[in-house]
Design an enzyme around this catalytic site. Structure first.
Site, PDB file in Angstrom:
ATOM      1  N   LYS A 122      51.070  42.596  50.768  1.00 37.90           N
ATOM      2  CA  LYS A 122      49.872  42.386  49.917  1.00 37.90           C
ATOM      3  C   LYS A 122      49.236  41.126  49.731  1.00 37.90           C
ATOM      4  O   LYS A 122      48.078  40.808  49.927  1.00 37.90           O
ATOM      5  CB  LYS A 122      50.028  43.110  48.427  1.00 37.90           C
ATOM      6  N   GLU A 165      46.628  39.173  39.948  1.00 39.47           N
ATOM      7  CA  GLU A 165      45.125  39.117  40.083  1.00 39.47           C
ATOM      8  C   GLU A 165      44.592  39.694  38.859  1.00 39.47           C
ATOM      9  O   GLU A 165      45.214  40.482  37.989  1.00 39.47           O
ATOM     10  CB  GLU A 165      45.069  40.174  41.072  1.00 39.47           C
ATOM     11  N   ARG A 225      46.264  54.297  59.092  1.00 34.33           N
ATOM     12  CA  ARG A 225      46.380  55.646  59.565  1.00 34.33           C
ATOM     13  C   ARG A 225      45.315  56.710  59.276  1.00 34.33           C
ATOM     14  O   ARG A 225      44.313  56.227  58.732  1.00 34.33           O
ATOM     15  CB  ARG A 225      47.695  56.209  58.833  1.00 34.33           C
TER      16      ARG A 225
END
Length: 665
Positions: free
Chosen positions: A116, A200, A292
């Site tokens: 991430k 964050e 995906r």
């Protein structure tokens, strides 16, 4: 285009891929675990081969076994579906090393999204908006505290390697940071093997809006519009829809451009999903790219008229994207929900077992069903308990919502408990109807949409009784016609008995309650004593899943199904299912000894037993742990006492309601 592909997945996604391949004339090879030997994807594929035991790690996660089948059968490509190996860079590389085509992005693109922190830095460097935060490798506690204070509160701590809602904490004040950091790192270490975190800014009342992107190997990248997935529970999506009711045309254009930038930043090829978090003011920030095909891709297909699996196959075969960005046309509104075998009243505990009955709406231009099971199949304890995806389309959102309400009302699952009633309540809630739900709403207000146990009222009982009487009378006539004496007076289904004019006693089971109803009459005209009220039913008819009757001078209509075991009613808003019980039986109330045993809440595997026979335990003490449906369940003592017997051992597989531990009486 390919001649033959192997599908390295199961369930509804495997069946979905098979449908497209059949239309294109491509032969399909299925692989299956021991638990899936009779599954629908096995039956529908052109060929099917076993690859191991029921647990995913023994079958669907065995890349070597899947590749062996692909080579032996002459497959040219492997489609991973979603889940299992679909986002495994190692598997994608192994497929290519074997000389086959992996129908998905390159391993290098997956790896860029594996962290991430790294993904966020990469996106920021390519001009994609990201949430203000800290992604550095220096994990010194004092540094992290300073960075948190710099970013400001509320703030989110997130595991840098992971997903599924694990390793996440919301911190609202500086003084709470240290304890939340320690807890988050510990959970991340246990779940992912790494305790690195990133920080964050926490977006209040956020929306989750994602864009479907597609890219070919010739350098063309486009998006196919957005899907809003803000209706979530514990980070799991519940309703998906397209287009988003929140986005303006200008914001949609800006987010679409950012999604294309994000895909290009990792040299993406094939289908992917760029996910954004959107604040109440409309500001949007990159979250992640799912490398995906997504579970919710049908909503995009319904508003664009495109087959995304076909696009995947063509791009993987080296073809250019079938359409350019300016040729993508969106029409109408689509919504999707997933029907699960789970019990919302027990914390959404996953269920399993045989589908004794599975009634779903008829597929047409407005309703689409993607499923991997049919009536009589078993929802396995080893995999996700999804039964089907229900997708609707209409010209605008209000009409699509109406279609979804109708489609859910036409759905009934008998066997394991399901989430249908929960979904019906949710899609009628004002925050959904008005399109203003955010991702945190349900976790704060879940009680507003949970089914509540309400005993059926007298009118509902009258309707249920009428449906059963009409069924019984029709069954009697059918039996008489097939007999040697069809005109016998004993074949008249009016309930007449010596001493009274056609009185019948019907008994129903509703949860733990036994309900008795007395009925007089026949042929659709009845007097019914129910719930202390006498009600007159006239001109009742049942057929094609619908019941109509006159009750108290008013015409009522229901969706209805009745048989010898149960009756189902839906009045357009509320569903009622009643078991049919014998009119005369001994009291079967559970004996007082129910507190003397611990039973399995569902089928599963015993992970560990923490006590021995003769041990003294307290009420609520954890006696063991069992694993089912990808989750661990704690087995607790129903009361204080002495352990009388342990009837299972670690590693045992048990059925639902199996007695695991007995306490001395």
């Amino acid at each position: 285009m390919f001649d033959k592909i192997l599908i390295a997945n199961r369930g509804e996604i495997a069946c979905r891929i098979i449908r497209t391949c059949r239309r294109l004339g491509i032969r399909t090879i299925a692989v299956y675990s021991d638990a899936d030997a009779r599954a629908q994807h096995v039956r529908q594929a052109d060929e099917a081969f076993p690859i191991g035991g029921p647990r995913p790690q023994d079958s669907y996660l065995r890349g070597d076994a899947i590749l062996a089948v692909a080579k032996a059968t002459g497959a040219q490509a492997i489609h991973p579906g979603y889940g299992f190996l679909s986002e495994s860079a190692e598997f994608a590389e192994a497929v290519e090393a074997a000389g086959l085509v992996f129908i998905g992005p390159k391993a290098a693109s997956m790896r860029k999204m594996g962290s991430k922190a790294g993904a966020k830095d990469l996106m920021a460097s390519h001009g994609v908006p990201v949430v203000p935060g800290y992604t550095g490798e220096d994990q010194d506690v004092a540094l992290l505290q300073r960075e948190a204070d710099r970013i400001g509160y509320p703030l989110m701590i997130k595991a840098a390697h992971g997903g599924g809602g694990k390793g996440m904490r919301i911190v609202r004040a500086s003084g709470e940071f240290a304890a939340s950091l320690e807890s988050c790192q510990r959970e991340a270490k246990n779940a992912f093997g790494k305790d690195r975190v990133l920080l964050e800014r926490y977006i209040e009342q956020p929306r989750h809006i994602e864009f479907q992107v597609f890219a070919d190997s010739r350098g063309q990248t486009i998006h196919l519009g957005e899907r809003e997935c803000s209706a979530q529970r514990r980070y799991q999506k519940i309703i998906e829809e397209s287009p988003s009711p929140f986005l303006t045309p200008e914001r949609r254009m800006a987010m679409g451009a950012a999604a294309v930038q994000a895909a290009q930043a990792i040299d993406y090829v094939n289908a992917g999903t760029v996910e954004f978090i959107v604040g109440a003011d409309g500001d949007f920030y990159f979250m992640e790219i799912n490398t995906r095909l997504q579970v919710e891709h049908p909503v995009t297909e319904l508003v664009t008229g495109l087959d995304l699996v076909e696009w995947q196959l063509r791009v993987a075969a080296g073809e250019a994207l079938p359409l350019a960005q300016d040729a993508i046309v969106h029409r109408g509104h689509a919504m999707e929900v997933r029907l699960y075998a789970e019990d919302p009243e027990k914390g959404f505990l996953p269920g399993s077992g045989k589908l004794d009955s599975l009634r779903l709406p008829t597929a047409d231009a407005h309703v689409r069903l993607d499923g991997g099971v049919i009536k009589g199949d078993v929802v396995s304890i080893f995999y996700d308990p999804m039964i089907a995806k229900l997708i609707v389309w209409d010209e605008d959102r209000p009409r699509a919502l109406a279609r979804l309400r109708e489609a859910l009302a036409d759905s009934e699952i008998v066997g394991p408990k399901s989430n249908i009633e929960f979904l019906e309540l949710l899609i009628r809630h004002p925050v959904v109807v008005e399109g203003r739900i955010d991702t945190g709403y349900l976790d704060k207000h879940l009680d507003e949409v949970l089914p509540v146990a309400v005993a059926p009222d007298a009118e509902t009982l009258a309707a249920a009784t009428t449906a059963c009487l009409l069924f019984d009378e029709a069954a009697t006539r059918t039996h008489a016609r097939a007999s040697g004496d069809p005109t016998s007076p004993w074949a008249i289904a009016d309930g007449w008995r010596l001493g009274h004019a056609g009185q019948r006693l019907l008994c129903f089971g509703h949860r733990d309650q036994r309900i008795e109803v007395i009925a007089h009459g026949s042929g659709g005209n009845y007097h019914i004593d129910a719930g202390g009220m006498g009600l007159a039913v006239e001109r009742a008819l049942i057929g094609a899943g619908k019941l109509s009757l006159e009750l108290g001078g008013a015409t009522r209509r229901y969706r209805a199904h009745a048989d010898a075991e149960r009756v189902f009613l839906h009045d357009g808003t509320r569903r009622t299912t009643l078991l049919r019980l014998p009119a005369f039986q001994a009291d079967t109330a559970q004996a007082a000894g129910s507190g003397h045993r611990v039973v399995a809440p569902m089928p599963g595997r015993i992970v560990l037993i923490k006590v021995n026979a003769g041990d003294s335990v307290s009420e609520g003490q954890e006696l063991g742990v069992m694993e089912a449906m990808k989750m661990e369940l704690s087995l607790k003592a129903p009361r204080a006492g002495l352990i009388d017997a342990i009837q299972v051992a670690a590693g045992d597989f048990v059925e639902a309601d199996a007695v695991l531990v007995k306490l001395k009486e």
